[in-house]
Design a protein around this motif. Structure first.
Motif, mmCIF file in Angstrom:
data_model
loop_
_atom_site.group_PDB
_atom_site.id
_atom_site.type_symbol
_atom_site.label_atom_id
_atom_site.label_comp_id
_atom_site.label_asym_id
_atom_site.label_seq_id
_atom_site.Cartn_x
_atom_site.Cartn_y
_atom_site.Cartn_z
ATOM 1 N N PHE A 28 0.835 -1.197 0.000
ATOM 2 C CA PHE A 28 0.000 0.000 0.000
ATOM 3 C C PHE A 28 0.874 1.254 0.000
ATOM 4 N N ILE A 29 0.594 2.159 -0.915
ATOM 5 C CA ILE A 29 1.256 3.458 -0.915
ATOM 6 C C ILE A 29 0.683 4.256 0.246
ATOM 7 N N CYS A 30 1.552 4.880 1.026
ATOM 8 C CA CYS A 30 1.132 5.485 2.286
ATOM 9 C C CYS A 30 1.748 6.861 2.499
ATOM 10 N N ASP A 31 1.294 7.476 3.558
ATOM 11 C CA ASP A 31 1.880 8.698 4.082
ATOM 12 C C ASP A 31 2.221 8.402 5.540
ATOM 13 N N ALA A 32 3.452 8.677 5.947
ATOM 14 C CA ALA A 32 3.839 8.441 7.342
ATOM 15 C C ALA A 32 3.189 9.507 8.216
ATOM 16 N N GLU A 33 2.432 9.078 9.239
ATOM 17 C CA GLU A 33 1.695 10.027 10.075
ATOM 18 C C GLU A 33 2.301 10.234 11.449
ATOM 19 N N TYR A 34 2.613 9.127 12.149
ATOM 20 C CA TYR A 34 3.108 9.220 13.525
ATOM 21 C C TYR A 34 4.226 8.202 13.737
ATOM 22 N N ALA A 35 5.083 8.515 14.712
ATOM 23 C CA ALA A 35 6.111 7.566 15.126
ATOM 24 C C ALA A 35 6.213 7.575 16.641
ATOM 25 N N PRO A 36 6.471 6.416 17.269
ATOM 26 C CA PRO A 36 6.666 6.388 18.719
ATOM 27 C C PRO A 36 7.952 7.121 19.092
ATOM 28 N N SER A 37 7.996 7.622 20.327
ATOM 29 C CA SER A 37 9.101 8.482 20.759
ATOM 30 C C SER A 37 10.442 7.777 20.801
ATOM 31 N N ASN A 38 10.457 6.442 20.849
ATOM 32 C CA ASN A 38 11.741 5.734 20.818
ATOM 33 C C ASN A 38 12.365 5.725 19.428
ATOM 34 N N LEU A 39 11.569 6.124 18.406
ATOM 35 C CA LEU A 39 12.074 6.153 17.040
ATOM 36 C C LEU A 39 12.238 7.567 16.497
ATOM 37 N N PHE A 40 11.442 8.502 17.008
ATOM 38 C CA PHE A 40 11.442 9.853 16.435
ATOM 39 C C PHE A 40 10.981 10.862 17.476
ATOM 40 N N LYS A 41 11.632 12.000 17.507
ATOM 41 C CA LYS A 41 11.211 13.114 18.366
ATOM 42 C C LYS A 41 11.137 14.372 17.523
ATOM 43 N N SER A 42 10.130 15.165 17.774
ATOM 44 C CA SER A 42 9.928 16.392 17.021
ATOM 45 C C SER A 42 10.045 17.602 17.932
ATOM 46 N N ALA A 43 10.612 18.664 17.389
ATOM 47 C CA ALA A 43 10.698 19.929 18.133
ATOM 48 C C ALA A 43 9.428 20.754 17.973
ATOM 49 N N ASN A 44 8.542 20.301 17.094
ATOM 50 C CA ASN A 44 7.288 21.018 16.854
ATOM 51 C C ASN A 44 6.344 20.778 18.033
ATOM 52 N N PRO A 45 5.937 21.831 18.751
ATOM 53 C CA PRO A 45 5.062 21.626 19.921
ATOM 54 C C PRO A 45 3.706 21.012 19.570
ATOM 55 N N LYS A 46 3.280 21.118 18.307
ATOM 56 C CA LYS A 46 2.004 20.535 17.888
ATOM 57 C C LYS A 46 2.096 19.031 17.656
ATOM 58 N N ALA A 47 3.317 18.480 17.607
ATOM 59 C CA ALA A 47 3.508 17.097 17.186
ATOM 60 C C ALA A 47 3.281 16.078 18.300
ATOM 61 N N TYR A 48 3.316 16.492 19.540
ATOM 62 C CA TYR A 48 3.248 15.571 20.690
ATOM 63 C C TYR A 48 1.884 14.905 20.807
ATOM 64 N N ARG A 49 1.892 13.572 20.982
ATOM 65 C CA ARG A 49 0.676 12.798 21.221
ATOM 66 C C ARG A 49 0.973 11.754 22.294
ATOM 67 N N THR A 50 -0.031 11.401 23.094
ATOM 68 C CA THR A 50 0.149 10.309 24.050
ATOM 69 C C THR A 50 -1.182 9.616 24.318
ATOM 70 N N ASP A 51 -1.107 8.301 24.529
ATOM 71 C CA ASP A 51 -2.293 7.541 24.911
ATOM 72 C C ASP A 51 -2.284 7.238 26.402
ATOM 73 N N GLY A 52 -1.376 7.891 27.128
ATOM 74 C CA GLY A 52 -1.237 7.666 28.562
ATOM 75 C C GLY A 52 -0.131 6.690 28.905
ATOM 76 N N ALA A 53 0.180 5.800 27.959
ATOM 77 C CA ALA A 53 1.241 4.811 28.181
ATOM 78 C C ALA A 53 2.459 5.089 27.304
ATOM 79 N N LYS A 54 2.203 5.485 26.061
ATOM 80 C CA LYS A 54 3.284 5.745 25.120
ATOM 81 C C LYS A 54 3.171 7.165 24.579
ATOM 82 N N VAL A 55 4.301 7.679 24.099
ATOM 83 C CA VAL A 55 4.349 8.995 23.475
ATOM 84 C C VAL A 55 4.616 8.819 21.980
#
Length: 357
Positions: A28-55
């Motif tokens: 499937f051709i895709c667009d990368a949307e999110y990555a877990p914090s152990n793989l990628f960190k963003s300096a953009n304050p809008k980029a942060y997401r959490t489900d309570g257990a993972k970032v």
């Protein structure tokens, strides 16, 4: 079987959005949307997401493409007609699939547990159930689909399936926007959504951008009385199953032939709301670049230029000219707006904006 806006989670935990409807048989051709914090960190304050257990961090603009290409090249799959690799996920690398309509159905079975889910139900009661539309033709995407939304800060992102439902929901929203007591307004009624932000597109001004966004109608604001918050609400067009045609096996080769600047006349906008957005056109004037006699369409993979023009309008376009050769021997040319070099030089805009919805 997957379609645009379905979500794929890979074995590494990367989250991809299935992009469009044309895919190779083994992936499937895709667009990368999110990555877990152990793989990628963003300096953009809008980029942060959490489900309570993972970032998680959200990718913006073309940074997902760059991240995947540099760090996870096995998620760059060969697009044979293009002769190059694009972001995508092979079938054997899919760990989990999340579908917007199924997720919404699950959410609606329960009493809303927080302010955002309560607001989601209110929005759907007003716009969908209130006007007799089938709830099974709607879904949720973004952080609501993934379950890491913030109850007091996240937006409401809704998929609407099928051209018929899209037409009706735009009529409903237009009606609500004109009713001052409805709790709904057009997000782009003014320029507040982009005011003060860095503007990087070179060939469309902020005012032109806002004008085009306003008349798309699908971007709204809901004033939620319970949470006392103005919540952005988007209705994302997705094709119904019966409307989907996978062109992949029909195309033999796509060849880039240079940069082009042109004025074109829109003949058919029926695929403009979907991704990629396709506009069937005829040439008015080529300003710069190769002059070809069979320029038939504009194909935009950029959401900024979705629903950008309507039938009968003349548009100004800058992008990559491509020759498309089909398996049956036919060929034509198209202008493509996509990720890559000269990203911010690309443009599709109405040449002479008028007060038209």
């Amino acid at each position: 079987m997957l379609r645009d806006r379905d979500a794929i989670i890979t074995k590494e935990g990367l989250i991809f959005r299935v992009f469009g409807y044309t895919h190779p048989p083994d992936g499937f051709i895709c667009d990368a949307e999110y990555a877990p914090s152990n793989l990628f960190k963003s300096a953009n304050p809008k980029a942060y997401r959490t489900d309570g257990a993972k970032v998680f961090y959200k990718f913006y603009e073309d940074e997902g493409w760059q991240f995947v290409e540099a760090n996870f090249p096995h998620h760059m799959i060969l697009h044979e007609p293009l002769g190059r690799k694009v972001v995508g996920v092979k079938c054997h690398n899919v760990a989990v699939v999340k579908k917007p309509a199924e997720t919404l159905k699950t959410l609606l079975k329960k009493e809303p547990k927080d302010a955002l889910l309560n607001a989601l139900q209110t929005v759907l009661n007003i716009t969908v159930l209130g006007f007799g539309l089938p709830m099974e033709d709607f879904g949720v995407f973004g952080s609501l689909l993934q379950g890491f939304y913030h109850p007091r800060f996240s937006d409401i992102d809704i998929t609407v399936y099928g051209e018929k439902n899209l037409k009706r929901i735009r009529e409903i929203l237009r009606e609500l926007y004109t009713d001052k007591s409805s709790m709904f307004s057009n997000e782009f009624e003014d320029d507040s959504s982009i005011r003060g932000k860095a503007w990087r597109f070179k060939n469309i001004s902020p005012n032109e951008f806002v004008w085009h966004q306003r008349r798309k109608i699908i971007y709204g604001i809901f004033y939620d009385r319970d949470s006392k918050r103005a919540i952005k609400v988007e209705f994302e067009p997705v094709k119904s199953w019966s409307e989907i045609n996978n062109e992949y096996s029909q195309i033999k080769r796509i060849t880039r032939e240079g940069w082009i600047k042109a004025y074109l006349h829109i003949k058919d906008d029926s695929d403009a709301p979907f991704m990629p957005s396709i506009y069937h056109v005829e040439t008015v004037k080529v300003i710069e670049g190769p002059k070809v006699g069979d320029l038939r369409r504009i194909v935009s993979y950029l959401e900024e230029f979705r629903m950008q023009a309507w039938n009968g309008e003349t548009v100004y376009v800058e992008g990559n000219l491509e020759k498309v050769e089909l398996q049956d021997g036919r060929c034509f040319h198209q202008i493509t707006l996509t990720y890559g070099p000269r990203y911010y030089e690309q443009v599709l805009k109405v040449a002479e904006p008028k007060a038209k919805n």
